[in-house]
Design a protein around this motif. Sequence first.
Motif, PDB file in Angstrom:
ATOM      1  N   ARG A  85       0.846  -1.204   0.000  1.00 47.28           N
ATOM      2  CA  ARG A  85       0.000   0.000   0.000  1.00 47.28           C
ATOM      3  C   ARG A  85       0.880   1.253   0.000  1.00 47.28           C
ATOM      4  O   ARG A  85       0.616   2.214  -0.743  1.00 47.28           O
ATOM      5  N   ALA A  86       1.912   1.246   0.832  1.00 49.84           N
ATOM      6  CA  ALA A  86       2.843   2.376   0.851  1.00 49.84           C
ATOM      7  C   ALA A  86       3.508   2.548  -0.508  1.00 49.84           C
ATOM      8  O   ALA A  86       3.694   3.674  -0.992  1.00 49.84           O
ATOM      9  N   ALA A  87       3.862   1.431  -1.132  1.00 43.97           N
ATOM     10  CA  ALA A  87       4.466   1.496  -2.465  1.00 43.97           C
ATOM     11  C   ALA A  87       3.515   2.155  -3.453  1.00 43.97           C
ATOM     12  O   ALA A  87       3.897   3.081  -4.191  1.00 43.97           O
ATOM     13  N   ALA A  88       2.256   1.711  -3.463  1.00 48.18           N
ATOM     14  CA  ALA A  88       1.269   2.276  -4.384  1.00 48.18           C
ATOM     15  C   ALA A  88       1.107   3.772  -4.171  1.00 48.18           C
ATOM     16  O   ALA A  88       0.992   4.547  -5.132  1.00 48.18           O
ATOM     17  N   ALA A  89       1.124   4.209  -2.915  1.00 46.23           N
ATOM     18  CA  ALA A  89       0.992   5.635  -2.608  1.00 46.23           C
ATOM     19  C   ALA A  89       2.191   6.434  -3.107  1.00 46.23           C
ATOM     20  O   ALA A  89       2.090   7.652  -3.293  1.00 46.23           O
ATOM     21  N   GLY A  90       3.311   5.777  -3.324  1.00 42.96           N
ATOM     22  CA  GLY A  90       4.513   6.443  -3.803  1.00 42.96           C
ATOM     23  C   GLY A  90       4.774   6.265  -5.286  1.00 42.96           C
ATOM     24  O   GLY A  90       5.864   6.599  -5.765  1.00 42.96           O
ATOM     25  N   GLY A  91       3.796   5.719  -6.014  1.00 41.16           N
ATOM     26  CA  GLY A  91       3.993   5.523  -7.454  1.00 41.16           C
ATOM     27  C   GLY A  91       4.857   4.325  -7.787  1.00 41.16           C
ATOM     28  O   GLY A  91       5.288   4.159  -8.928  1.00 41.16           O
ATOM     29  N   VAL A  92       5.103   3.461  -6.787  1.00 38.01           N
ATOM     30  CA  VAL A  92       5.881   2.235  -7.006  1.00 38.01           C
ATOM     31  C   VAL A  92       4.913   1.132  -7.393  1.00 38.01           C
ATOM     32  O   VAL A  92       4.003   0.797  -6.627  1.00 38.01           O
ATOM     33  N   THR A  93       5.088   0.548  -8.572  1.00 35.56           N
ATOM     34  CA  THR A  93       4.167  -0.481  -9.052  1.00 35.56           C
ATOM     35  C   THR A  93       4.759  -1.887  -8.948  1.00 35.56           C
ATOM     36  O   THR A  93       4.029  -2.867  -9.094  1.00 35.56           O
ATOM     37  N   THR A  94       6.055  -1.983  -8.698  1.00 31.76           N
ATOM     38  CA  THR A  94       6.703  -3.283  -8.506  1.00 31.76           C
ATOM     39  C   THR A  94       7.744  -3.156  -7.409  1.00 31.76           C
ATOM     40  O   THR A  94       8.545  -2.215  -7.410  1.00 31.76           O
ATOM     41  N   ILE A  95       7.730  -4.110  -6.476  1.00 34.43           N
ATOM     42  CA  ILE A  95       8.826  -4.213  -5.515  1.00 34.43           C
ATOM     43  C   ILE A  95       9.459  -5.594  -5.651  1.00 34.43           C
ATOM     44  O   ILE A  95       8.818  -6.542  -6.117  1.00 34.43           O
ATOM     45  N   VAL A  96      10.730  -5.693  -5.259  1.00 36.49           N
ATOM     46  CA  VAL A  96      11.387  -6.996  -5.165  1.00 36.49           C
ATOM     47  C   VAL A  96      11.779  -7.180  -3.704  1.00 36.49           C
ATOM     48  O   VAL A  96      12.530  -6.385  -3.139  1.00 36.49           O
ATOM     49  N   ASP A  97      11.229  -8.241  -3.110  1.00 36.09           N
ATOM     50  CA  ASP A  97      11.366  -8.491  -1.678  1.00 36.09           C
ATOM     51  C   ASP A  97      12.701  -9.150  -1.372  1.00 36.09           C
ATOM     52  O   ASP A  97      13.100 -10.126  -2.017  1.00 36.09           O
ATOM     53  N   ARG A 421       9.565  17.871  -3.104  1.00 39.89           N
ATOM     54  CA  ARG A 421       8.931  18.217  -4.380  1.00 39.89           C
ATOM     55  C   ARG A 421       8.512  16.937  -5.082  1.00 39.89           C
ATOM     56  O   ARG A 421       9.307  16.007  -5.197  1.00 39.89           O
ATOM     57  N   GLY A 422       7.260  16.921  -5.575  1.00 41.98           N
ATOM     58  CA  GLY A 422       6.797  15.775  -6.336  1.00 41.98           C
ATOM     59  C   GLY A 422       5.673  15.050  -5.630  1.00 41.98           C
ATOM     60  O   GLY A 422       5.914  14.206  -4.779  1.00 41.98           O
ATOM     61  N   VAL A 423       4.430  15.359  -5.986  1.00 41.86           N
ATOM     62  CA  VAL A 423       3.263  14.756  -5.346  1.00 41.86           C
ATOM     63  C   VAL A 423       2.689  13.683  -6.270  1.00 41.86           C
ATOM     64  O   VAL A 423       2.339  13.970  -7.420  1.00 41.86           O
ATOM     65  N   VAL A 424       2.614  12.453  -5.765  1.00 38.50           N
ATOM     66  CA  VAL A 424       2.006  11.357  -6.526  1.00 38.50           C
ATOM     67  C   VAL A 424       0.488  11.503  -6.442  1.00 38.50           C
ATOM     68  O   VAL A 424      -0.092  11.466  -5.358  1.00 38.50           O
ATOM     69  N   ARG A 425      -0.139  11.670  -7.593  1.00 41.28           N
ATOM     70  CA  ARG A 425      -1.599  11.826  -7.638  1.00 41.28           C
ATOM     71  C   ARG A 425      -2.316  10.496  -7.807  1.00 41.28           C
ATOM     72  O   ARG A 425      -3.366  10.270  -7.219  1.00 41.28           O
ATOM     73  N   ALA A 426      -1.754   9.620  -8.658  1.00 41.74           N
ATOM     74  CA  ALA A 426      -2.437   8.352  -8.926  1.00 41.74           C
ATOM     75  C   ALA A 426      -1.419   7.307  -9.380  1.00 41.74           C
ATOM     76  O   ALA A 426      -0.347   7.641  -9.893  1.00 41.74           O
ATOM     77  N   THR A 427      -1.793   6.042  -9.155  1.00 37.40           N
ATOM     78  CA  THR A 427      -0.964   4.914  -9.572  1.00 37.40           C
ATOM     79  C   THR A 427      -1.855   3.899 -10.265  1.00 37.40           C
ATOM     80  O   THR A 427      -2.931   3.548  -9.755  1.00 37.40           O
ATOM     81  N   ILE A 428      -1.397   3.442 -11.424  1.00 33.68           N
ATOM     82  CA  ILE A 428      -2.143   2.455 -12.212  1.00 33.68           C
ATOM     83  C   ILE A 428      -1.297   1.195 -12.330  1.00 33.68           C
ATOM     84  O   ILE A 428      -0.116   1.252 -12.684  1.00 33.68           O
ATOM     85  N   LEU A 429      -1.911   0.047 -12.014  1.00 32.50           N
ATOM     86  CA  LEU A 429      -1.230  -1.247 -12.080  1.00 32.50           C
ATOM     87  C   LEU A 429      -1.968  -2.137 -13.075  1.00 32.50           C
ATOM     88  O   LEU A 429      -3.158  -2.407 -12.909  1.00 32.50           O
ATOM     89  N   SER A 430      -1.247  -2.551 -14.116  1.00 30.86           N
ATOM     90  CA  SER A 430      -1.841  -3.405 -15.155  1.00 30.86           C
ATOM     91  C   SER A 430      -3.184  -2.844 -15.632  1.00 30.86           C
ATOM     92  O   SER A 430      -4.175  -3.572 -15.791  1.00 30.86           O
ATOM     93  N   GLY A 431      -3.209  -1.527 -15.824  1.00 31.07           N
ATOM     94  CA  GLY A 431      -4.389  -0.878 -16.379  1.00 31.07           C
ATOM     95  C   GLY A 431      -5.520  -0.629 -15.403  1.00 31.07           C
ATOM     96  O   GLY A 431      -6.601  -0.210 -15.808  1.00 31.07           O
ATOM     97  N   ARG A 432      -5.292  -0.853 -14.114  1.00 29.60           N
ATOM     98  CA  ARG A 432      -6.347  -0.603 -13.117  1.00 29.60           C
ATOM     99  C   ARG A 432      -5.881   0.438 -12.111  1.00 29.60           C
ATOM    100  O   ARG A 432      -4.724   0.435 -11.677  1.00 29.60           O
ATOM    101  N   LEU A 433      -6.774   1.328 -11.751  1.00 36.79           N
ATOM    102  CA  LEU A 433      -6.473   2.436 -10.852  1.00 36.79           C
ATOM    103  C   LEU A 433      -6.408   1.904  -9.419  1.00 36.79           C
ATOM    104  O   LEU A 433      -7.426   1.512  -8.853  1.00 36.79           O
ATOM    105  N   ILE A 434      -5.199   1.894  -8.834  1.00 41.21           N
ATOM    106  CA  ILE A 434      -5.054   1.313  -7.487  1.00 41.21           C
ATOM    107  C   ILE A 434      -4.852   2.363  -6.399  1.00 41.21           C
ATOM    108  O   ILE A 434      -5.008   2.061  -5.215  1.00 41.21           O
ATOM    109  N   PHE A 435      -4.499   3.598  -6.791  1.00 33.67           N
ATOM    110  CA  PHE A 435      -4.322   4.671  -5.797  1.00 33.67           C
ATOM    111  C   PHE A 435      -4.653   5.989  -6.466  1.00 33.67           C
ATOM    112  O   PHE A 435      -4.284   6.232  -7.621  1.00 33.67           O
ATOM    113  N   ARG A 436      -5.368   6.839  -5.713  1.00 33.17           N
ATOM    114  CA  ARG A 436      -5.658   8.182  -6.234  1.00 33.17           C
ATOM    115  C   ARG A 436      -5.930   9.127  -5.077  1.00 33.17           C
ATOM    116  O   ARG A 436      -6.822   8.882  -4.262  1.00 33.17           O
TER     117      ARG A 436
END
Length: 467
Positions: A85-97, A421-436
């Motif tokens: 969830r934190a990743a999505a809020a930051g515009g991160v669409t993929t993490i490697v654990d 500086r730099g506000v993430v407004r929205a994140t899209i994952l595989s064509g679906r809106l996951i954060f806005r």
Amino acid sequence: MKLGSHVSAVRSSRVLVGNEVSPAVVLIKDGKIRQILSSCDFTEDAGCEVLDVGDSVVMPGIVDCHVHVNEPGRTSWEGFCTATRAAAAGGVTTIVDMPLNSIPPTTTLRNFHDKLKEATGKCFVDVAFWGGVVPGNQHELHPMIKAGVAGFKCFLIHSGVDEFPHVSDFDLHTAMRQLQGTGSVLLFHAEIDVHPTAEEIGDPCKYSTFLQSRPDIMELEAIRTVTELCLQYRVRCHIVHLSSAKPLKLIQEARRAGAPLTVETTHHYLSLCAENIPAGATQFKCCPPIRDSNNQEKLWSALKDGQIDMVVSDHSPCTPDLKKLDSGDFTQAWGGISSLQFGLPLFWSSASKRGFQLADVVRLLSRKTAQLSSLDNKKGILVPGFDADLVIWDPEREFEIEETSIFHKNKLTPYLGVTLRGVVRATILSGRLIFRDGSFCPEPLGKHLLIGPRAESSPSVKHENKL
């Protein structure tokens, strides 16, 4: 447009395609980028779900290839739900654990399957997985490669947790022989023990005392070992979280000699410096340590010159008590910094002042990280056929990091109260809106990314001079 809904097209006056920013429409079908059109060539079809974001920048989603999720086993530190969830809020669409600090660590095929089971149904972004190399697990490496790990990580010094022991020279040579011909990659925490000096004895609440206990020579000598191994076996090698600029010459020499070697640094080494760390402020502790501002500028220069390939978070959280804020003792506090959610604005706030462009952000935070993780056939760039993973953000807007806006499980971070500086407004994952605008899709839509078969020979490593 509802969160979780399928987006057919994203329109903006600032879409980054290749190295160019221009008005465009990104068309999406079945989770993939179908086509990218100039705005004047786009005709809206009936029923087409178009997300018009005005002049916000549209870029590939961030690929953060260095994240400690800690689940299972240390879920009080972090977990797949909160981390992604934190990743999505930051515009991160993929993490490697990372293979540690979970219990058990990802060092056997069985443990990897346990990790996959634990992560199922909890991920708001896509997740790939590193395995680990520890003493005696060489026969687990091939099975884990076949099961889909992105590569392996090892430590040349105590890892901080006893269940993930560091390797000896014998272990390294054994692992390198196992990895030859697989196309896989071995990641190194590149510090080795050196004899302590009298200077290390000092006030444990002063940052300088901790810094003197992890001098540059620990990284320099460890990286000397890595370069020799890389040249001997020609296995892809990668140095994680480079903090010191001193080994850069050694890295360049090895590359010129043909070593398939890459290197990352982190947001904290580029944003924070030792001179500004207050006494007792153990939220700043990480290993290797944050060094001085002169060293920091050399890291920025190396990024511009293409000597450092990528920038990652090394998100390594813990529970607040482990930071020993009550005593302020740097020698006893857990070493790790939380920043997964804020990597993009952290980087841009400093990089934009140094002449970096939006294309450099994508290269360093998305494309190169995807390459390292063998995800560059689907992630890290806006081209038809790739996953429709997008970050939509306003590079000029400023915001202050407040505890209420942090989505990591534990809110302790050295960036609290910092304006970026730099506000993430929205994140899209595989064509679906996951954060806005501060809200999330109600269901986790992220997938497990299992890496397919690689080429039998190690690919060549290209380093780019972009500025």
